[in-house]
Write a protein that holds these residues in place. Structure first.
Motif, short mmCIF file in Angstrom:
data_model
loop_
_atom_site.label_atom_id
_atom_site.label_comp_id
_atom_site.label_asym_id
_atom_site.label_seq_id
_atom_site.Cartn_x
_atom_site.Cartn_y
_atom_site.Cartn_z
N VAL A 17 0.40 -1.26 0.12
CA VAL A 17 0.01 -0.09 0.28
C VAL A 17 0.55 1.16 -0.13
O VAL A 17 0.85 2.28 -0.40
N ASP A 36 11.35 3.23 5.06
CA ASP A 36 10.53 1.09 5.53
C ASP A 36 11.69 0.64 5.78
O ASP A 36 12.95 1.40 5.85
N GLN A 38 13.15 -2.49 5.49
CA GLN A 38 13.71 -3.76 5.22
C GLN A 38 15.09 -3.40 4.13
O GLN A 38 14.66 -2.59 3.44
N LEU A 41 13.93 -3.97 -0.09
CA LEU A 41 12.95 -3.14 -0.42
C LEU A 41 13.71 -1.44 -0.40
O LEU A 41 13.58 -0.48 -1.50
N GLY A 86 1.72 -2.01 8.09
CA GLY A 86 0.61 -3.54 8.80
C GLY A 86 0.15 -3.36 10.03
O GLY A 86 0.86 -3.15 10.60
N THR A 87 -0.81 -4.57 9.80
CA THR A 87 -2.02 -4.22 11.11
C THR A 87 -2.60 -5.63 10.70
O THR A 87 -3.48 -5.90 10.99
N ASP A 99 3.45 -2.46 15.60
CA ASP A 99 4.21 -1.72 14.14
C ASP A 99 3.86 -0.63 14.65
O ASP A 99 4.79 0.17 14.69
N VAL A 103 6.19 2.28 15.72
CA VAL A 103 7.06 4.01 15.06
C VAL A 103 6.50 5.15 15.70
O VAL A 103 6.47 6.46 15.77
N GLU A 154 -7.40 2.69 3.29
CA GLU A 154 -6.97 2.50 1.52
C GLU A 154 -7.35 1.47 1.31
O GLU A 154 -8.08 0.73 2.25
N ALA A 158 -5.29 -5.02 -4.55
CA ALA A 158 -3.70 -4.64 -5.40
C ALA A 158 -3.90 -5.12 -6.38
O ALA A 158 -4.51 -5.78 -7.23
N THR A 259 -4.10 -11.41 2.71
CA THR A 259 -3.50 -10.03 3.88
C THR A 259 -4.83 -9.85 4.96
O THR A 259 -4.29 -9.93 5.94
N ASP A 264 -9.27 -8.60 9.06
CA ASP A 264 -9.28 -7.28 9.36
C ASP A 264 -11.20 -7.76 9.94
O ASP A 264 -11.62 -6.82 10.64
N ARG A 323 0.89 -13.87 0.18
CA ARG A 323 0.76 -13.30 1.83
C ARG A 323 -0.73 -13.86 2.16
O ARG A 323 -1.72 -13.97 1.89
N1 LIG Z 1 -2.19 -4.97 0.65
C1 LIG Z 1 -3.76 -4.12 0.29
O1 LIG Z 1 -4.27 -4.38 -0.59
C2 LIG Z 1 -4.47 -3.76 0.60
C3 LIG Z 1 -5.41 -2.74 0.98
C4 LIG Z 1 -5.94 -2.08 1.39
C5 LIG Z 1 -5.67 -1.69 3.23
N2 LIG Z 1 -4.54 -2.20 3.09
C6 LIG Z 1 -3.98 -2.12 4.68
O2 LIG Z 1 -3.06 -1.27 4.59
C7 LIG Z 1 -2.29 -1.94 6.14
C8 LIG Z 1 -0.25 -1.78 5.17
O3 LIG Z 1 -0.70 -3.11 4.24
P1 LIG Z 1 -0.01 -4.16 3.11
O4 LIG Z 1 -0.04 -4.48 2.33
O5 LIG Z 1 0.97 -2.68 2.22
O6 LIG Z 1 1.61 -4.00 3.64
P2 LIG Z 1 2.83 -5.16 3.77
O7 LIG Z 1 3.60 -5.42 5.01
O8 LIG Z 1 3.37 -4.92 2.13
O9 LIG Z 1 3.82 -3.44 4.37
C9 LIG Z 1 4.19 -2.84 5.16
C10 LIG Z 1 5.49 -1.94 5.12
O10 LIG Z 1 6.01 -1.50 5.95
C11 LIG Z 1 7.42 -2.34 6.93
N3 LIG Z 1 7.29 -2.01 8.38
C12 LIG Z 1 6.86 -2.01 9.81
N4 LIG Z 1 7.02 -1.60 10.58
C13 LIG Z 1 8.35 -0.70 10.30
C14 LIG Z 1 8.70 0.80 10.85
N5 LIG Z 1 8.78 0.03 12.35
N6 LIG Z 1 9.47 1.40 9.67
C15 LIG Z 1 9.72 1.37 8.74
N7 LIG Z 1 9.04 0.61 8.07
C16 LIG Z 1 8.12 -0.52 9.03
C17 LIG Z 1 7.71 -3.44 6.17
O11 LIG Z 1 8.73 -3.52 6.32
C18 LIG Z 1 6.77 -3.16 5.32
O12 LIG Z 1 6.85 -3.14 3.99
C19 LIG Z 1 -2.61 -2.97 6.12
O13 LIG Z 1 -3.04 -2.66 7.16
C20 LIG Z 1 -3.49 -3.58 5.69
O14 LIG Z 1 -4.48 -3.82 6.38
C21 LIG Z 1 -3.50 -3.24 2.83
#
Ligand SMILES: NC(=O)c1ccc[n+]([C@@H]2O[C@H](COP(=O)([O-])OP(=O)(O)OC[C@H]3O[C@@H](n4cnc5c(N)ncnc54)[C@H](O)[C@@H]3O)[C@@H](O)[C@H]2O)c1
Length: 423
Positions: A17, A36, A38, A41, A86-87, A99, A103, A154, A158, A259, A264, A323
């Motif tokens: 996202v 980030d 990672q 990444l 991520g949550t 997380d 932050v 969001e 995806a 994921t 959720d 995932r």
């Molecule tokens: N993937 C989807 O399609 C989607 C759609 C809508 C909403 N969401 C929601 O959006 C949120 C993010 O989802 P996502 O799929 O992008 O997750 P993700 O795991 O792909 O991304 C999270 C990122 O945060 C980084 N991170 C974690 N801890 C950190 C820290 N302390 N400092 C810096 N970076 C850190 C991780 O390395 C990772 O790259 C979640 O709550 C999810 O439910 C996801």
């Protein structure tokens, strides 16, 4: 932009996202910090390479400049800080906020008047108020006047980010007097309608968007299991339900996870006064792989030392995202039956075999993901040629248009010849 800020917006958590969002802001001319933790990444994006598939993202990455960093406090250089971490859900049916809290603790000493914090992640009801309270408690801010906190969920799917970020209405639930307005101004850059509401209504709207889909797909999945019990054909029953009926329609069965959907529902369930309903929805969707394995055992006797080809590892058609995919659960269950599992997926990064090697001499072939590459008569012909003549084909998605969850390869080829598109 007030002088204290050198950037317009920082995005913390550049995953599926956050990364497209950071790129989309930069593409609209905003100066962006992307944070980030990672290293791989960051190395990829700093080197100009997308670390995962998202249509159009590579082209945007090629043309924009973003300040990439692993230092969370660098985000405070920007007036707007957007959290896209991520949550996950604990197995205790409770949101895991570690997380986000981590932050917040890194950011706390660097926050100053004018900062606006947007929670873009999917969060349990009252999390936005918790975050605002955390800033008030630890820094004494008057949230909504001195600093701003809002939930702006969001809702893109995806694979459709760049199309949906400019088309989906943007829900904003701000804390206090001005948070909604300030955060709404940031997202106006995408030219979409801004729907202002309260924080908890924004949280509920997002969670229940996903719950609706999760429950919607549990119904055909449960019906599929009932049909097996009664010797009925689920596709025939769904056709009977939907044909010329004016009030809604039943979706088709399939693996429902990934994921977001898989966790959720727990954010509602953790405080629900009617607990259990969504747990049942989850149990139905989560038991589909076991249902398929049991159906195979019923037809083949045993799976021990039999070759089972699994087509697809991604949780969603046409993506590389594995995932929380139920395909992995299916593979684990097959291995527990002592089957010899062969896997093919043309999208994912996990190494897999070629299509033809995976299906060669297979006793059974399972369509675990409805990737377009697997649908139609072409792939079916390759299965009929490569797998054993008696091979069982398990197609809960009806990729082959034969309308059979379980059928033998020769049977299904005859049935689908009439209905399926050629490929
Ligand atoms: N993937 C989807 O399609 C989607 C759609 C809508 C909403 N969401 C929601 O959006 C949120 C993010 O989802 P996502 O799929 O992008 O997750 P993700 O795991 O792909 O991304 C999270 C990122 O945060 C980084 N991170 C974690 N801890 C950190 C820290 N302390 N400092 C810096 N970076 C850190 C991780 O390395 C990772 O790259 C979640 O709550 C999810 O439910 C996801």
């Amino acid at each position: 932009m007030p002088e204290a800020f050198t950037h317009d917006v920082a995005v913390i958590g550049c995953g599926r996202v956050g990364l497209p969002l950071a790129l989309a802001f930069a593409d609209r001319g905003l100066s962006v910090v992307g944070v980030d933790k990672q290293p791989e990444l960051l190395a990829a994006v700093s080197g100009g390479r997308m670390p995962f598939d998202e249509p159009h993202a590579q082209a945007v990455l090629d043309r924009v400049t973003v300040h990439w960093t692993d230092i969370v406090s660098d985000a405070a250089r920007a007036r707007h800080v957007v959290i896209t971490l991520g949550t996950p859900s604990f197995s205790h049916i409770e949101i895991d906020l570690r997380d986000i809290r981590g932050v917040l603790d890194d950011l706390l000493p660097h926050l100053r008047e004018g900062h606006a914090l947007t929670l873009r992640s999917t969060i349990a009801p009252r999390t936005t108020e918790f975050v605002a309270g955390y800033l008030a408690k630890h820094r004494g801010f008057d949230v909504g006047a001195e600093v701003f906190v809002a939930h702006c969920p969001e809702r893109i799917a995806a694979g459709r980010f760049f199309e949906e970020i400019v088309s989906l209405p943007c829900i904003v639930g701000g804390v206090g007097r001005r948070s909604g307005e300030v955060v709404g101004e940031l997202f106006e850059v995408f030219g979409v309608r801004i729907d202002q509401t309260t924080p908890v209504q924004a949280e509920l709207a997002k969670i229940w968007t996903n719950i609706m889909r999760y429950a919607t797909f549990a119904l055909p999945n449960l019906l599929m299991m009932d049909c097996e019990q009664y010797g009925a054909n689920v596709f025939d029953v769904i056709e009977l339900i939907n044909r010329d009926y004016p009030r809604g329609g039943m979706a088709l069965p399939g693996f429902t996870a990934g994921t977001c959907l898989r966790k959720d529902f727990a954010f509602s369930e953790e405080r629900s006064h009617a607990p259990g309903m969504l747990l049942a929805v989850s149990r139905v969707n989560e038991s589909v792989p076991l249902f398929l394995v049991e159906g195979m055992v019923r037809r083949l006797g045993t799976l021990a030392n039999r070759k089972v080809a699994v087509l697809g590892l991604a949780f969603k058609a046409g993506t590389d995202d594995e995932r929380d995919s139920l395909a992995h659960k299916l593979v684990r269950l097959l291995e527990r039956e002592l089957a010899d599992v062969a896997i093919h997926d043309p999208h994912v990064t996990t190494p897999t075999q070629s299509f033809d090697d995976a299906v060669l001499d297979a006793d059974a072939v399972v369509l675990a993901t409805n990737h377009p590459e697997f649908c139609g008569t072409g792939p079916l012909r390759r299965i009929a040629t490569g797998a054993k003549e008696t091979a069982l084909v398990v197609d809960p998605w009806d990729c082959f248009g034969a309308a059979q969850v379980f059928a033998y390869a020769n049977e299904i080829a005859a049935l689908s010849a009439a209905g399926a598109p050629a490929a």
